[in-house]
Write a protein that holds these residues in place. Sequence first.
Motif, PDB file in Angstrom:
ATOM      1  N   LEU A   1       0.830  -1.213   0.000  1.00  0.00           N
ATOM      2  CA  LEU A   1       0.000   0.000   0.000  1.00  0.00           C
ATOM      3  C   LEU A   1       0.863   1.261   0.000  1.00  0.00           C
ATOM      4  O   LEU A   1       0.334   2.373   0.008  1.00  0.00           O
ATOM      5  N   TRP A   2       2.150   1.091   0.024  1.00  0.00           N
ATOM      6  CA  TRP A   2       3.181   2.121  -0.089  1.00  0.00           C
ATOM      7  C   TRP A   2       2.801   3.461   0.553  1.00  0.00           C
ATOM      8  O   TRP A   2       2.463   4.428  -0.110  1.00  0.00           O
ATOM      9  N   LYS A   3       2.863   3.443   1.886  1.00  0.00           N
ATOM     10  CA  LYS A   3       2.670   4.661   2.684  1.00  0.00           C
ATOM     11  C   LYS A   3       1.307   5.325   2.444  1.00  0.00           C
ATOM     12  O   LYS A   3       1.161   6.544   2.523  1.00  0.00           O
ATOM     13  N   GLY A   4       0.315   4.495   2.127  1.00  0.00           N
ATOM     14  CA  GLY A   4      -1.029   4.997   1.897  1.00  0.00           C
ATOM     15  C   GLY A   4      -1.254   5.607   0.530  1.00  0.00           C
ATOM     16  O   GLY A   4      -2.363   6.055   0.220  1.00  0.00           O
ATOM     17  N   ARG A   5      -0.235   5.583  -0.332  1.00  0.00           N
ATOM     18  CA  ARG A   5      -0.340   6.273  -1.620  1.00  0.00           C
ATOM     19  C   ARG A   5      -1.028   5.442  -2.698  1.00  0.00           C
ATOM     20  O   ARG A   5      -1.606   5.991  -3.638  1.00  0.00           O
ATOM     21  N   VAL A   6      -0.938   4.119  -2.583  1.00  0.00           N
ATOM     22  CA  VAL A   6      -1.496   3.259  -3.632  1.00  0.00           C
ATOM     23  C   VAL A   6      -3.010   3.433  -3.734  1.00  0.00           C
ATOM     24  O   VAL A   6      -3.584   3.404  -4.828  1.00  0.00           O
ATOM     25  N   ALA A   7      -3.668   3.618  -2.593  1.00  0.00           N
ATOM     26  CA  ALA A   7      -5.130   3.749  -2.584  1.00  0.00           C
ATOM     27  C   ALA A   7      -5.608   5.093  -3.127  1.00  0.00           C
ATOM     28  O   ALA A   7      -6.799   5.258  -3.401  1.00  0.00           O
ATOM     29  N   ASP A   8      -4.706   6.034  -3.294  1.00  0.00           N
ATOM     30  CA  ASP A   8      -5.064   7.374  -3.763  1.00  0.00           C
ATOM     31  C   ASP A   8      -4.636   7.520  -5.226  1.00  0.00           C
ATOM     32  O   ASP A   8      -3.449   7.675  -5.512  1.00  0.00           O
ATOM     33  N   PRO A   9      -5.590   7.478  -6.178  1.00  0.00           N
ATOM     34  CA  PRO A   9      -5.205   7.545  -7.595  1.00  0.00           C
ATOM     35  C   PRO A   9      -4.520   8.846  -7.986  1.00  0.00           C
ATOM     36  O   PRO A   9      -3.873   8.914  -9.038  1.00  0.00           O
ATOM     37  N   ALA A  10      -4.630   9.864  -7.138  1.00  0.00           N
ATOM     38  CA  ALA A  10      -3.958  11.135  -7.436  1.00  0.00           C
ATOM     39  C   ALA A  10      -2.451  11.041  -7.206  1.00  0.00           C
ATOM     40  O   ALA A  10      -1.695  11.875  -7.711  1.00  0.00           O
ATOM     41  N   ARG A  11      -2.020  10.044  -6.425  1.00  0.00           N
ATOM     42  CA  ARG A  11      -0.587   9.853  -6.176  1.00  0.00           C
ATOM     43  C   ARG A  11       0.005   9.074  -7.343  1.00  0.00           C
ATOM     44  O   ARG A  11      -0.316   7.911  -7.551  1.00  0.00           O
ATOM     45  N   ARG A  12       0.881   9.719  -8.081  1.00  0.00           N
ATOM     46  CA  ARG A  12       1.407   9.107  -9.300  1.00  0.00           C
ATOM     47  C   ARG A  12       2.928   8.943  -9.262  1.00  0.00           C
ATOM     48  O   ARG A  12       3.575   8.888 -10.310  1.00  0.00           O
ATOM     49  N   ASP A  13       3.495   8.888  -8.056  1.00  0.00           N
ATOM     50  CA  ASP A  13       4.932   8.639  -7.976  1.00  0.00           C
ATOM     51  C   ASP A  13       5.223   7.221  -8.468  1.00  0.00           C
ATOM     52  O   ASP A  13       4.332   6.373  -8.579  1.00  0.00           O
TER      53      ASP A  13
ATOM     54  N   THR B   1      -0.385  -0.762 -10.536  1.00  0.00           N
ATOM     55  CA  THR B   1      -0.397  -1.534 -11.777  1.00  0.00           C
ATOM     56  C   THR B   1      -0.287  -3.027 -11.492  1.00  0.00           C
ATOM     57  O   THR B   1      -1.016  -3.846 -12.075  1.00  0.00           O
ATOM     58  N   LEU B   2       0.619  -3.385 -10.595  1.00  0.00           N
ATOM     59  CA  LEU B   2       0.823  -4.792 -10.253  1.00  0.00           C
ATOM     60  C   LEU B   2      -0.444  -5.412  -9.683  1.00  0.00           C
ATOM     61  O   LEU B   2      -0.863  -6.502 -10.115  1.00  0.00           O
ATOM     62  N   ILE B   3      -1.063  -4.749  -8.722  1.00  0.00           N
ATOM     63  CA  ILE B   3      -2.262  -5.296  -8.086  1.00  0.00           C
ATOM     64  C   ILE B   3      -3.380  -5.470  -9.108  1.00  0.00           C
ATOM     65  O   ILE B   3      -4.088  -6.495  -9.120  1.00  0.00           O
TER      66      ILE B   3
ATOM     67  N   ALA C   1      -4.071 -16.976 -13.676  1.00  0.00           N
ATOM     68  CA  ALA C   1      -2.951 -17.845 -13.295  1.00  0.00           C
ATOM     69  C   ALA C   1      -2.619 -17.760 -11.809  1.00  0.00           C
ATOM     70  O   ALA C   1      -1.838 -18.563 -11.298  1.00  0.00           O
ATOM     71  N   VAL C   2      -3.214 -16.779 -11.128  1.00  0.00           N
ATOM     72  CA  VAL C   2      -2.916 -16.573  -9.704  1.00  0.00           C
ATOM     73  C   VAL C   2      -4.192 -16.240  -8.944  1.00  0.00           C
ATOM     74  O   VAL C   2      -5.203 -15.826  -9.525  1.00  0.00           O
ATOM     75  N   ALA C   3      -4.128 -16.425  -7.629  1.00  0.00           N
ATOM     76  CA  ALA C   3      -5.148 -15.913  -6.714  1.00  0.00           C
ATOM     77  C   ALA C   3      -4.463 -14.889  -5.831  1.00  0.00           C
ATOM     78  O   ALA C   3      -3.336 -15.137  -5.351  1.00  0.00           O
ATOM     79  N   THR C   4      -5.090 -13.738  -5.618  1.00  0.00           N
ATOM     80  CA  THR C   4      -4.423 -12.671  -4.885  1.00  0.00           C
ATOM     81  C   THR C   4      -5.337 -12.052  -3.837  1.00  0.00           C
ATOM     82  O   THR C   4      -6.562 -12.095  -3.935  1.00  0.00           O
ATOM     83  N   ALA C   5      -4.692 -11.448  -2.846  1.00  0.00           N
ATOM     84  CA  ALA C   5      -5.387 -10.658  -1.838  1.00  0.00           C
ATOM     85  C   ALA C   5      -4.383  -9.661  -1.285  1.00  0.00           C
ATOM     86  O   ALA C   5      -3.174  -9.912  -1.301  1.00  0.00           O
ATOM     87  N   VAL C   6      -4.880  -8.534  -0.790  1.00  0.00           N
ATOM     88  CA  VAL C   6      -4.025  -7.538  -0.168  1.00  0.00           C
ATOM     89  C   VAL C   6      -4.469  -7.360   1.274  1.00  0.00           C
ATOM     90  O   VAL C   6      -5.625  -7.023   1.546  1.00  0.00           O
ATOM     91  N   SER C   7      -3.558  -7.593   2.202  1.00  0.00           N
ATOM     92  CA  SER C   7      -3.821  -7.330   3.615  1.00  0.00           C
ATOM     93  C   SER C   7      -3.421  -5.898   3.929  1.00  0.00           C
ATOM     94  O   SER C   7      -2.351  -5.450   3.518  1.00  0.00           O
ATOM     95  N   PRO C   8      -4.266  -5.160   4.680  1.00  0.00           N
ATOM     96  CA  PRO C   8      -3.917  -3.785   5.019  1.00  0.00           C
ATOM     97  C   PRO C   8      -3.009  -3.664   6.233  1.00  0.00           C
ATOM     98  O   PRO C   8      -2.677  -2.557   6.651  1.00  0.00           O
ATOM     99  N   ALA C   9      -2.603  -4.774   6.807  1.00  0.00           N
ATOM    100  CA  ALA C   9      -1.727  -4.730   7.984  1.00  0.00           C
ATOM    101  C   ALA C   9      -0.425  -4.018   7.649  1.00  0.00           C
ATOM    102  O   ALA C   9       0.087  -4.111   6.533  1.00  0.00           O
TER     103      ALA C   9
END
Length: 210
Positions: free
Chosen positions: A160-172, A180-182, A190-198
């Motif tokens: 979640l990279w310092k809370g920036r991934v969830a904010d589409p305005a953050r484009r670093d 993009t990866l998520i 080919a995969v099963a995925t999940a993201v934990s917010p911990a």
Amino acid sequence: MSDHDLNWKYVDEAVVESEGIARAAQQSLELGIDAVSPAVGAQLAVMAAAVRAESVIEVGTGVGVSGLWMLQTVPGVHLTSIDAETEYQQHARENFADAGIPPARIRLIAGRAAEVLPRMNEASYDLVFVDADPAAVIEYVEHGLRLAKPGGTVLVAHALWKGRVADPARRDEAATAFRTLIAELAASSAVATAVSPAGDGLLQIVKLGV
């Protein structure tokens, strides 16, 4: 403090760290290394036990915090860990020894992950853990999926990279790479995925197939 922050704080503080992990985490802090949080470390330990890992490869040794978490729950697991910083790896070697982990269970490789990973054997690892340059995370995960056995697991720290991934305005570069990866993984059969917010986020990927 928001309910989300309270939950995050509670989950982190509910974890009981071993003395060795606590010392290594403090050492990481002193050296300016962003080690995994206790909650993420506990998830690494659970995943290593759940998949009954015998072989683990890690991108980003640090001083051994994440390695200690994964090694403590599966007595026979072998860890291969890659890092460009030989000083950090020396600290990790000492921390593993202090924790009573036999040297035969540890293989530390000094070098840049982009150069080392292509030389590692395909489909050889039960668990792959990525905690390295976030801008290169897509490349590292591609290698991780190649190295994982069918049914194996790839885990990615700081998803979640310092809370920036969830904010589409953050484009670093880092936030964009994780976003993009998520998205690409979620669309893959080919995969099963999940993201934990911990902690700072933990991306969990299972390589499907036989």
